[in-house]
Scaffold this motif. Structure first.
Motif, mmCIF file in Angstrom:
data_model
loop_
_atom_site.group_PDB
_atom_site.id
_atom_site.type_symbol
_atom_site.label_atom_id
_atom_site.label_comp_id
_atom_site.label_asym_id
_atom_site.label_seq_id
_atom_site.Cartn_x
_atom_site.Cartn_y
_atom_site.Cartn_z
ATOM 1 N N GLY A 39 0.911 -1.277 0.015
ATOM 2 C CA GLY A 39 0.670 -0.011 0.304
ATOM 3 C C GLY A 39 0.494 1.102 -0.016
ATOM 4 N N VAL A 40 0.383 2.113 -0.158
ATOM 5 C CA VAL A 40 0.807 3.710 -0.554
ATOM 6 C C VAL A 40 1.964 3.635 0.860
ATOM 7 N N CYS A 41 0.982 3.315 2.106
ATOM 8 C CA CYS A 41 1.626 3.933 3.626
ATOM 9 C C CYS A 41 3.019 2.736 3.743
ATOM 10 N N GLY A 42 2.897 1.620 2.792
ATOM 11 C CA GLY A 42 3.753 0.356 3.193
ATOM 12 C C GLY A 42 3.333 -0.721 2.999
ATOM 13 N N ALA A 43 1.871 -0.304 4.164
ATOM 14 C CA ALA A 43 1.174 -1.633 4.361
ATOM 15 C C ALA A 43 1.674 -3.465 3.302
ATOM 16 N N THR A 44 1.854 -4.526 4.147
ATOM 17 C CA THR A 44 1.795 -5.683 2.807
ATOM 18 C C THR A 44 0.313 -6.045 3.175
ATOM 19 N N VAL A 45 -0.117 -6.894 1.831
ATOM 20 C CA VAL A 45 -1.068 -7.903 2.186
ATOM 21 C C VAL A 45 -1.796 -8.312 3.343
ATOM 22 N N ASP A 46 -0.598 -9.164 3.714
ATOM 23 C CA ASP A 46 -0.181 -9.684 5.139
ATOM 24 C C ASP A 46 -1.755 -8.891 6.589
ATOM 25 N N THR A 47 -0.738 -7.423 6.755
ATOM 26 C CA THR A 47 -1.492 -6.136 7.369
ATOM 27 C C THR A 47 -2.621 -5.583 6.876
ATOM 28 N N ILE A 48 -3.111 -5.998 4.920
ATOM 29 C CA ILE A 48 -4.214 -5.033 5.133
ATOM 30 C C ILE A 48 -5.454 -6.394 5.663
ATOM 31 N N VAL A 49 -5.057 -7.279 5.035
ATOM 32 C CA VAL A 49 -6.257 -8.446 5.159
ATOM 33 C C VAL A 49 -6.832 -8.783 6.667
ATOM 34 N N ALA A 50 -5.252 -8.735 7.561
ATOM 35 C CA ALA A 50 -5.549 -9.141 9.101
ATOM 36 C C ALA A 50 -6.399 -7.894 9.362
ATOM 37 N N ARG A 51 -6.087 -6.182 8.750
ATOM 38 C CA ARG A 51 -7.087 -5.175 9.356
ATOM 39 C C ARG A 51 -8.337 -5.420 8.669
#
Length: 653
Positions: free
Chosen positions: A73-85
């Motif tokens: 993501g723009v902030c650097g969030a990985t797919v694991d962080t995004i899906v977990a959130r």
């Protein structure tokens, strides 16, 4: 000009014949139902796999579901962080729904104790005392009112406490609780857990999917062993603990010559009050003066299950049929409170000139009539509802077409009644259940629960899955819309034991029970948790819930509440399979964490399958794995349902 979207064939939409007839009629009438809206509104392929982040204004950021690690993501969030959130926020929302429901029931309990609300009373003082004692509240030699007030204050901590452990942790098996303590997932208070879950999933806060998962589990446990459990227990105390009753279901329960009132939603107090209004001699006489032979009160969705279990009221269908039932033209009023209420009901109700009434300040719908249910004076609301229904009956203009289809089954099982059913009045115990699991007559226990979803063929997965399970000697516990799917299919009556495997059939015939036990609304999944805790307590099947040959499944889920339910069972130690779809990006570390790693850490785990036979295979394999770990396994031949079995089912329905 765009080409008109081709409508899905009715036989591909539902296995419910009543609903199928009404879909056909609605199309002829030019009325759009949610089945056709689902066809025209294609699911977002990125959102469906939870690979889109919209938690700040730098996005939304869409990840590549085919190559999830090729961008961040723009902030650097990985797919694991995004899906977990995203997963965590679904759990938070589902937990909030059940917790708010439970808190409303607890506040009603307080007002009854204090005498502020006189329309309701304590119907089950025995359960009140049992719950108090389970929470280590002194009861001997004390006035019931004083015990009740202490219980209220103790249960209030479920919501307001900011440190420590919520009260219901006293009902959790010791080793399960010790595991939660070691893992740091014991809930402190529902409000704090939901608040922290929302905070930690905001942009720039928690960015470690394993750490997020811990808070996901803690939040979900605050639902299952907190808000939901409080709601079920207080509902039983105030309105009576259900016991089995034979009930008629499906749209054929509507009666052309009566004033038909549908109650749809989740909080039982609306239905409890309207039961009184519908039986009032003055209102019954008014209905007869309008040309009706009486008033026919019918439930739908989960509040309908509550009334069905406590009063034996007929039930017209589950979530997917709530619009279709209006197409009959026979519904003289539909009244709703909270949760699972489609906004589209208003438009369908308007076409058939049916009053559509909301009653809860938390759930208004644009254009609907709103009559607030004031718990200190509920009859002012429910009497008016009945009067509006009588007026509509008197002025019916639309033709009435009621599908002449009904089924009978036995509903209203509870933890307490199962205890009595297995052991009798003086030796009630879950020991016969454990013994029959140990000796192999019952292979294991499955909780088949959850919603229906227009992106699945209505009821199909529920019914086919359960037929597979009972044929393989798995005892099935049911709640929510799934329970109605099985009821319409004739699987909730004792005659359904003919479709069970030889071991389960023998137990059912001996006890006189069906192989499918309906426990109530979706919030009543907490009954399954208490039953599981009792199985551990009785002994012989391990020392914690994770040891039990027990599984869960929501074949056609659609609500965030279902995700919260699934997660609190997983956190409790149960293997849970969801069908249709799952909010997950495949091939990610977070998927592996939920589907594999949690089990290795001593919890349960998630699973997914789209075909009911594959769901059954996964669930049975897990039960057999747990039996082997307990040393109670033996070879079995897995049997699949054939055409002869389907004919037999039709004969029992």
């Amino acid at each position: 000009m765009a080409k008109p979207l081709e409508l899905i064939k009715v036989e591909d939409i539902t296995t419910c014949e009543s609903t199928a007839q009404m879909i056909t009629k609605a199309r002829q009438d030019g009325v759009e139902l949610f089945f056709d809206r689902a066809n025209s509104m294609k699911a977002c392929p990125i959102g469906e796999q939870a690979a889109c982040c919209k938690h700040c204004a730098m996005g939304p950021c869409r990840m590549n579901v085919n190559s999830p690690y090729d961008r961040v993501g723009v902030c650097g969030a990985t797919v694991d962080t995004i899906v977990a959130r995203n997963f965590g926020r679904m759990v938070a929302a589902g937990t909030a729904a059940h917790t708010d429901h439970g808190m409303a029931m607890l506040e009603l309990f307080r007002d009854v104790i204090q005498g502020k609300t006189k329309e309701y009373s304590i119907k089950d003082p025995i359960k009140l005392v049992e719950i108090a004692e389970s929470l280590e509240i002194a009861t001997e030699g004390r006035e019931l009112k004083d015990v009740a007030m202490d219980l209220y204050h103790e249960l209030e901590l479920t919501y307001t406490q900011v440190d420590g452990e919520i009260p219901m942790m006293k009902r959790v098996p010791r080793q399960t609780l010790e595991h939660w303590r070691a893992a740091g997932v014991v809930p402190r208070g529902a409000m704090r857990e939901i608040m922290e879950m929302m905070h930690r999933t905001a942009m720039g806060v928690d960015q470690d999917y394993e750490n997020i998962t811990k808070q996901i589990s803690r939040t979900a446990l605050a639902d299952g062993w907190g808000g939901s459990m409080v709601s079920t227990d207080i509902s039983d105390i105030l309105f009576g603990t259900p016991s089995p009753v034979e009930v008629e279901v499906d749209m054929g329960v509507l009666q052309k010559d009566k004033v038909n009132i549908i109650i749809h939603g989740h909080e039982p107090n609306l239905l409890e009050s309207i039961v009184v209004s519908a039986a009032d001699p003055v209102l019954v006489d008014a209905a007869k003066a309008a040309g009706a032979s009486g008033i026919n009160l019918v439930g739908m969705c989960c509040s309908g299950l509550e009334a069905m279990s406590r009063h034996g009221l007929p039930h017209a269908g589950n979530f997917s049929s709530t619009e279709a039932v209006l197409v009959t033209g026979a519904v003289d009023c539909m009244t709703v409170d909270i949760q699972c209420i489609k906004q589209g009901l208003k438009k369908v109700a308007d076409f058939y000139e049916t009053p559509f009434i909301t009653t809860n300040y938390r759930a208004k719908i644009e254009g609907a009539i709103h009559i607030h249910l004031e718990e200190n004076d509920p009859r002012s609301c429910t009497d008016e509802i009945v009067i509006k229904a009588i007026t509509r009956f008197k002025n019916r203009k639309k033709p009435v077409q009621i599908p002449q289809i009904t089924a009978k089954g036995v509903h209203g099982f509870s933890y307490e009644y199962i205890n009595y059913m297995l052991g009798g009045s003086f030796r009630g115990s879950y020991k016969p259940l454990n013994d029959n699991i140990i000796n192999g007559r019952i292979r294991g226990v499955a909780g088949i629960v959850g919603c229906t979803n227009p992106r699945s063929k209505q009821d199909y997965s529920h019914v086919e899955l359960v037929k597979e399970l009972i044929k393989n000697d798995v005892l099935v516990l049911q709640t929510g819309c799934s329970q109605m799917a099985l009821a319409k299919a004739g699987l909730t009556g004792p005659g359904a034991a003919a479709l069970a495997g030889p071991g389960l059939a023998e137990v059912c015939e001996t006890v006189g029970m069906p192989p499918v036990l309906g426990l109530g609304s979706c919030v009543d999944n907490s009954r399954i948790l208490i039953a599981a805790a009792e199985m551990v307590k009785v002994g012989g099947l391990g020392d914690c819930i994770a040891d039990l040959p027990a599984v869960g499944c929501a074949p056609e889920w659609m609500s965030e509440k279902a995700i919260a339910i699934g997660q609190y069972f997983v956190a409790s130690g149960v293997y849970v399979v969801f069908g249709h779809t799952f909010p997950m990006t495949k091939g990610t570390r977070f998927e592996k964490h939920l589907f594999e790693d949690l089990e290795n850490l001593g919890f349960g785990k998630w699973g997914f399958a789209s075909d009911p036979k594959e769901m059954a295979r996964l669930l049975i394999a897990h039960i057999d794995k747990k039996r082997a770990a307990l040393g109670i396994d033996k070879s079995r031949e897995r049997v699949l349902t054939d055409m002869a079995d389907r004919r037999s089912l039709d004969a029992t329905a």
